[in-house]
Design a protein around this motif. Structure first.
Motif, PDB file in Angstrom:
ATOM      1  N   GLU A  98      -2.408  -8.244  -0.827  1.00 42.74           N
ATOM      2  CA  GLU A  98      -1.361  -7.796  -0.293  1.00 42.74           C
ATOM      3  C   GLU A  98      -0.294  -7.729  -1.574  1.00 42.74           C
ATOM      4  N   PRO A  99       0.386  -6.792  -1.825  1.00 46.36           N
ATOM      5  CA  PRO A  99       1.288  -6.776  -2.995  1.00 46.36           C
ATOM      6  C   PRO A  99       2.604  -7.902  -2.487  1.00 46.36           C
ATOM      7  N   LYS A 100       2.976  -8.538  -3.530  1.00 48.67           N
ATOM      8  CA  LYS A 100       4.153  -9.404  -3.366  1.00 48.67           C
ATOM      9  C   LYS A 100       5.478  -8.483  -3.193  1.00 48.67           C
ATOM     10  N   GLU A 101       6.359  -9.409  -2.264  1.00 48.82           N
ATOM     11  CA  GLU A 101       7.670  -8.754  -2.400  1.00 48.82           C
ATOM     12  C   GLU A 101       8.336  -8.087  -3.712  1.00 48.82           C
ATOM     13  N   ASP A 102       8.202  -8.886  -4.806  1.00 48.95           N
ATOM     14  CA  ASP A 102       8.600  -8.650  -6.048  1.00 48.95           C
ATOM     15  C   ASP A 102       7.862  -7.504  -6.803  1.00 48.95           C
ATOM     16  N   GLU A 103       6.668  -7.389  -6.311  1.00 50.34           N
ATOM     17  CA  GLU A 103       5.817  -6.222  -7.067  1.00 50.34           C
ATOM     18  C   GLU A 103       6.043  -4.905  -6.390  1.00 50.34           C
ATOM     19  N   LYS A 104       6.230  -4.862  -5.078  1.00 44.59           N
ATOM     20  CA  LYS A 104       6.519  -3.493  -4.368  1.00 44.59           C
ATOM     21  C   LYS A 104       7.631  -2.894  -4.980  1.00 44.59           C
ATOM     22  N   PRO A 105       8.510  -2.999  -5.277  1.00 39.77           N
ATOM     23  CA  PRO A 105       9.451  -1.865  -6.066  1.00 39.77           C
ATOM     24  C   PRO A 105       8.715  -1.313  -7.398  1.00 39.77           C
ATOM     25  N   TYR A 106       7.886  -1.825  -7.904  1.00 35.98           N
ATOM     26  CA  TYR A 106       7.106  -1.161  -8.908  1.00 35.98           C
ATOM     27  C   TYR A 106       5.926  -0.332  -8.459  1.00 35.98           C
ATOM     28  N   LEU A 107       5.894  -0.211  -7.254  1.00 36.68           N
ATOM     29  CA  LEU A 107       4.860   0.895  -6.544  1.00 36.68           C
ATOM     30  C   LEU A 107       5.401   2.050  -5.571  1.00 36.68           C
TER      31      LEU A 107
ATOM     32  N   VAL B 102       2.368   3.349  -0.631  1.00 32.61           N
ATOM     33  CA  VAL B 102       1.148   2.595  -0.828  1.00 32.61           C
ATOM     34  C   VAL B 102       1.583   1.012  -0.455  1.00 32.61           C
ATOM     35  N   ARG B 103       2.746   0.801  -0.335  1.00 33.43           N
ATOM     36  CA  ARG B 103       3.324  -0.688  -0.126  1.00 33.43           C
ATOM     37  C   ARG B 103       2.849  -1.456   0.961  1.00 33.43           C
ATOM     38  N   GLY B 104       2.802  -0.511   2.208  1.00 38.37           N
ATOM     39  CA  GLY B 104       2.119  -1.339   3.375  1.00 38.37           C
ATOM     40  C   GLY B 104       0.900  -1.039   3.751  1.00 38.37           C
ATOM     41  N   LEU B 105       0.225  -0.750   2.784  1.00 40.62           N
ATOM     42  CA  LEU B 105      -1.568  -0.382   3.025  1.00 40.62           C
ATOM     43  C   LEU B 105      -2.183  -1.808   3.441  1.00 40.62           C
ATOM     44  N   PRO B 106      -3.127  -1.510   4.318  1.00 41.28           N
ATOM     45  CA  PRO B 106      -3.828  -2.848   4.961  1.00 41.28           C
ATOM     46  C   PRO B 106      -4.406  -3.622   3.552  1.00 41.28           C
ATOM     47  N   THR B 107      -4.453  -4.978   3.840  1.00 39.04           N
ATOM     48  CA  THR B 107      -5.311  -5.851   3.016  1.00 39.04           C
ATOM     49  C   THR B 107      -6.638  -6.250   3.706  1.00 39.04           C
ATOM     50  N   TYR B 108      -7.775  -6.075   2.763  1.00 40.32           N
ATOM     51  CA  TYR B 108      -9.055  -6.322   3.417  1.00 40.32           C
ATOM     52  C   TYR B 108      -9.831  -7.330   2.479  1.00 40.32           C
ATOM     53  N   GLY B 109      -9.040  -8.061   1.566  1.00 42.28           N
ATOM     54  CA  GLY B 109      -9.764  -8.871   0.447  1.00 42.28           C
ATOM     55  C   GLY B 109     -10.630  -8.170  -0.372  1.00 42.28           C
TER      56      GLY B 109
END
Length: 345
Positions: free
Chosen positions: A67-76, A80-87
């Motif tokens: 899952e993208p971290k909060e400080d990474e999301k502005p660079y995406l 796609v920021r809220g896409l599910p995380t499956y490992g």
């Protein structure tokens, strides 16, 4: 790439739609994979694949390995920021939950990285267990353009794949010109430290240090042998006495000057300790994917500032706009490059 699966698969096979038509594709391992005629959703097996799919066809990305971290999301891009995380299906400590993977209903699974018989066997196993076509792509840095073009064709985004590949070709061409102008005795001895204490690094041949070798620098940890990532001691680094230290963690970069052992290292004494930019993906490593194309430009500016003719800030904006579809503002650019270059820069 180590597979991790838990639970039964059979009950979830019904979740996977059958392709009306299939077409053969020969992947980097020489495996013939039957691809569906239309690929609408792609599952990344590991972090490098996530970056590659996002760059070429973000609308087809099924979700995130991490899952993208909060400080990474502005660079995406926002979509796609809220896409599910499956490992992750591959790599050290696979964490993917098979139920979540199958519920995502991907048309194909893509893995990017080192390719050999072990990885091919893993791909065959996953494909057999899930019924989902699994493609292996060579993640070598020098093959970045080839990789981008190949995936562009596969995902029906040939024009975009070609555009990104042209950037990769030009980047490597400019790198070759820089390397041709740097005498062997002017290429610095560098230590790359991962983690908050900086004591994880890559041995000779490690994909995690591939970009450093591409930049013509000497990986001092190669003295410890060949392999992948390994733990070392600060005393070993002192003995290697690198001229430059590149830190994956800003915490490590900030702490070395006050450490009685590290302070004796040449790079620390001369203030040649730098943090590798890492948002939303690492420029040096983490993951070792096409994100390194901007990393190699940074290394040219950092290690060969008297020869490098580019404008790193302008090139960073160009890369982020082209690959990540994000327009960087001044604050974002400053955050990215903080601690990454000598103060004069």
């Amino acid at each position: 790439m180590i597979s991790y699966f838990a639970g039964a698969v059979g009950a979830f096979l019904a979740l996977i739609p059958l392709a009306a038509e299939a077409k053969p594709f020969t992947d980097a391992a020489g495996r013939t994979v039957e691809l569906p005629d239309h690929i609408g959703k792609v599952l990344a097996a590991g972090p490098p694949a996530s970056v590659l799919i996002y760059a070429i066809a973000p609308e087809k990305l099924a979700g995130w390995v991490r899952e993208p971290k909060e400080d990474e999301k502005p660079y995406l891009i926002e979509a796609v920021r809220g896409l599910p995380t499956y490992g992750r299906l591959t790599g050290k400590g696979g964490t993917a939950n098979i139920e979540a993977v199958l519920a995502a209903k991907p048309d194909i699974i893509i893995d990017v990285g080192t390719v050999d018989a072990t990885y091919a066997s893993l791909a065959d196993k996953v494909q057999s267990q899930t019924g989902i076509p699994y493609v292996l792509i060579d993640g070598s840095f020098g093959k970045s353009a080839e990789t981008l073009r190949s995936l562009g064709v596969m995902l029906g985004a040939e024009e975009r794949g070609d555009k990104l590949a042209d950037y990769a070709d030009e980047t490597l061409k400019e790198l070759a010109a820089t390397m041709a102008a740097v005498p062997a005795d002017k290429r610095p001895r560098v230590y790359y430290g991962r983690g908050p204490d900086g004591l994880e690094t890559g041995l000779a041949g490690s994909i995690n240090l591939e970009i450093l070798e591409s930049a013509g620098a000497v990986n001092v940890a190669a003295a410890a042998g060949k392999g992948s990532l390994t733990q070392v001691s600060s005393e070993q680094v002192l003995a290697w006495n690198p001229e430059v230290i590149i830190a994956a963690s800003p915490k490590f970069a900030a702490s070395v000057a006050a450490d009685p052992v590290w302070s004796k290292v040449q790079a620390v004494g001369k203030g040649q300790v730098f943090s590798a930019p890492s948002l939303p993906f690492g420029w040096f490593d983490s993951p070792p994917g096409i994100n390194r194309l901007i990393g190699i430009r940074w290394l040219e500016a950092l290690l060969y500032g008297d020869i490098y003719q580019g404008d790193l800030k302008a090139e960073t904006r160009e890369f982020y706009k082209l690959f990540y579809q994000v327009d960087l503002d001044d604050a974002q650019l400053a955050t990215l490059l903080k601690g990454a270059l000598p103060e004069a820069e």
